[in-house]
Scaffold this motif. Structure first.
Motif, mmCIF file in Angstrom:
data_model
loop_
_atom_site.group_PDB
_atom_site.id
_atom_site.type_symbol
_atom_site.label_atom_id
_atom_site.label_comp_id
_atom_site.label_asym_id
_atom_site.label_seq_id
_atom_site.Cartn_x
_atom_site.Cartn_y
_atom_site.Cartn_z
ATOM 1 N N ILE A 149 0.846 -1.202 0.000
ATOM 2 C CA ILE A 149 0.000 0.000 0.000
ATOM 3 C C ILE A 149 0.881 1.252 0.000
ATOM 4 C CG2 ILE A 149 -1.666 1.316 1.360
ATOM 5 C CD1 ILE A 149 -2.655 -1.394 2.454
ATOM 6 N N GLN A 150 1.958 1.211 0.785
ATOM 7 C CA GLN A 150 2.825 2.382 0.925
ATOM 8 C C GLN A 150 3.523 2.749 -0.385
ATOM 9 O OE1 GLN A 150 3.076 4.372 3.350
ATOM 10 N NE2 GLN A 150 2.590 3.313 5.218
ATOM 11 N N SER A 151 3.945 1.750 -1.152
ATOM 12 C CA SER A 151 4.826 2.027 -2.279
ATOM 13 C C SER A 151 4.175 1.912 -3.660
ATOM 14 C CB SER A 151 6.049 1.109 -2.215
ATOM 15 O OG SER A 151 5.643 -0.240 -2.241
ATOM 16 N N ASN A 152 2.879 1.704 -3.716
ATOM 17 C CA ASN A 152 2.219 1.557 -5.011
ATOM 18 C C ASN A 152 0.977 2.435 -5.108
ATOM 19 O OD1 ASN A 152 3.651 -0.792 -6.388
ATOM 20 N ND2 ASN A 152 3.178 -1.675 -4.393
ATOM 21 N N SER A 153 0.700 2.861 -6.309
ATOM 22 C CA SER A 153 -0.560 3.539 -6.580
ATOM 23 C C SER A 153 -1.524 2.456 -7.049
ATOM 24 C CB SER A 153 -0.350 4.585 -7.679
ATOM 25 O OG SER A 153 -1.581 5.156 -8.020
ATOM 26 N N PHE A 161 -13.453 0.659 5.213
ATOM 27 C CA PHE A 161 -13.014 1.910 5.827
ATOM 28 C C PHE A 161 -12.856 3.042 4.820
ATOM 29 C CE2 PHE A 161 -10.919 -0.887 9.233
ATOM 30 C CZ PHE A 161 -12.032 -0.822 10.046
ATOM 31 N N GLY A 162 -13.090 2.756 3.545
ATOM 32 C CA GLY A 162 -13.079 3.804 2.526
ATOM 33 C C GLY A 162 -11.721 4.119 1.930
ATOM 34 N N PHE A 163 -10.734 3.269 2.143
ATOM 35 C CA PHE A 163 -9.413 3.501 1.573
ATOM 36 C C PHE A 163 -9.326 2.994 0.136
ATOM 37 C CE2 PHE A 163 -8.504 3.083 6.195
ATOM 38 C CZ PHE A 163 -8.130 4.398 6.401
ATOM 39 N N LEU A 164 -10.091 1.948 -0.141
ATOM 40 C CA LEU A 164 -10.154 1.400 -1.490
ATOM 41 C C LEU A 164 -11.593 1.392 -1.959
ATOM 42 C CD1 LEU A 164 -7.829 -1.771 -1.361
ATOM 43 C CD2 LEU A 164 -7.322 0.443 -2.381
ATOM 44 N N MET A 216 -6.810 7.234 0.971
ATOM 45 C CA MET A 216 -5.607 6.402 1.055
ATOM 46 C C MET A 216 -4.382 7.257 1.392
ATOM 47 S SD MET A 216 -4.355 3.363 0.996
ATOM 48 C CE MET A 216 -5.363 2.208 0.100
ATOM 49 N N PHE A 217 -4.343 8.501 0.926
ATOM 50 C CA PHE A 217 -3.233 9.407 1.240
ATOM 51 C C PHE A 217 -3.154 9.615 2.759
ATOM 52 C CE2 PHE A 217 -1.619 13.708 2.038
ATOM 53 C CZ PHE A 217 -0.353 13.584 1.486
ATOM 54 N N GLU A 218 -4.313 9.815 3.383
ATOM 55 C CA GLU A 218 -4.365 9.978 4.842
ATOM 56 C C GLU A 218 -3.830 8.731 5.536
ATOM 57 O OE1 GLU A 218 -8.369 10.912 6.076
ATOM 58 O OE2 GLU A 218 -8.622 12.250 4.364
ATOM 59 N N PHE A 219 -4.217 7.570 5.017
ATOM 60 C CA PHE A 219 -3.775 6.300 5.587
ATOM 61 C C PHE A 219 -2.258 6.172 5.489
ATOM 62 C CE2 PHE A 219 -2.761 1.775 5.127
ATOM 63 C CZ PHE A 219 -3.297 1.294 6.301
ATOM 64 N N GLU A 237 0.266 5.865 8.634
ATOM 65 C CA GLU A 237 1.156 4.721 8.783
ATOM 66 C C GLU A 237 2.608 5.165 8.864
ATOM 67 O OE1 GLU A 237 0.289 1.667 9.644
ATOM 68 O OE2 GLU A 237 -1.651 2.616 9.663
ATOM 69 N N GLN A 238 2.978 6.146 8.062
ATOM 70 C CA GLN A 238 4.351 6.656 8.107
ATOM 71 C C GLN A 238 4.635 7.249 9.484
ATOM 72 O OE1 GLN A 238 6.378 6.049 5.537
ATOM 73 N NE2 GLN A 238 8.017 6.751 6.851
ATOM 74 N N GLU A 239 3.651 7.936 10.042
ATOM 75 C CA GLU A 239 3.806 8.508 11.374
ATOM 76 C C GLU A 239 3.965 7.399 12.409
ATOM 77 O OE1 GLU A 239 0.874 10.884 14.260
ATOM 78 O OE2 GLU A 239 1.257 11.924 12.369
ATOM 79 N N ASN A 240 3.178 6.319 12.296
ATOM 80 C CA ASN A 240 3.292 5.200 13.237
ATOM 81 C C ASN A 240 4.670 4.551 13.156
ATOM 82 O OD1 ASN A 240 0.728 5.507 14.242
ATOM 83 N ND2 ASN A 240 -0.191 3.985 12.911
ATOM 84 N N ILE A 241 5.208 4.435 11.944
ATOM 85 C CA ILE A 241 6.535 3.853 11.765
ATOM 86 C C ILE A 241 7.571 4.728 12.451
ATOM 87 C CG2 ILE A 241 8.321 3.375 10.034
ATOM 88 C CD1 ILE A 241 5.957 2.508 8.161
ATOM 89 N N GLU A 242 7.460 6.035 12.265
ATOM 90 C CA GLU A 242 8.427 6.948 12.872
ATOM 91 C C GLU A 242 8.318 6.938 14.394
ATOM 92 O OE1 GLU A 242 7.974 10.720 10.907
ATOM 93 O OE2 GLU A 242 8.981 9.973 9.107
#
Length: 160
Positions: free
Chosen positions: A16-20, A58-61, A81-84, A88-93
């Motif tokens: 999800i993170q690296s693909n459109s 959840f409305g991401f897809l 999906m941008f919000e997601f 997720e990037q914030e959770n990783i950090e």
């Protein structure tokens, strides 16, 4: 979020993170999942379908059923999906910050023990008092810097 605790989600997340995701089938997701030969079984495929179902719920897809073959569906990402991805990037950090904080705690313990040992060195080697005092002051300043950094990390991770 309920998605984070789902089986296989940690493998699914980089996809999800690296693909459109535009006009993908479930098989497109399956092909991109980095599973070993032993992990490529029906149960994990079902887990992947559950994740897709939740992302749609959840409305991401967005899911569009192909009329010519109703068994096949196409998935498109929504603007949500941008919000997601940002979440997720914030959770990783935050996870990385917590790991950093744990490392700092170990360094602090080591420096505190080192400072204690300088007192013993002063008694054992009285002629070296000045050098020992200088080394102790250097250690104390390192300790203060590390504690300040740890405090800054804590102030950010506590907010989440």
């Amino acid at each position: 979020m309920q998605l984070l605790s789902m089986p296989l989600f940690e493998i699914f997340l980089p996809i999800i993170q690296s693909n459109s995701i535009q006009n993908w089938t479930a098989n497109d997701f399956w092909k991109r999942m980095k599973l070993t030969k032993n992990e490529r079984h029906r149960f994990n495929r079902q887990r992947m379908y559950r994740i897709l179902r939740k992302l749609v719920e959840f409305g991401f897809l967005e899911k569009k059923i192909i009329q010519s073959n109703p068994r096949f569906s196409r998935f498109h990402e929504t603007s949500k999906m941008f919000e997601f991805r940002m979440l997720e990037q914030e959770n990783i950090e935050i996870s990385q910050m917590k790991i950093e904080e744990t490392k700092l705690n170990s360094e602090i313990i080591l420096l505190e023990k080192q400072i204690e040992k300088y007192e013993g060195l002063k008694v054992k080697f009285p002629r070296m008092k000045n050098k020992i005092a200088h080394a102790k002051e250097t250690c104390l300043s390192q300790l203060i810097e590390i504690k300040a950094y740890r405090s800054a990390l804590k102030s950010v991770t506590v907010l989440n």
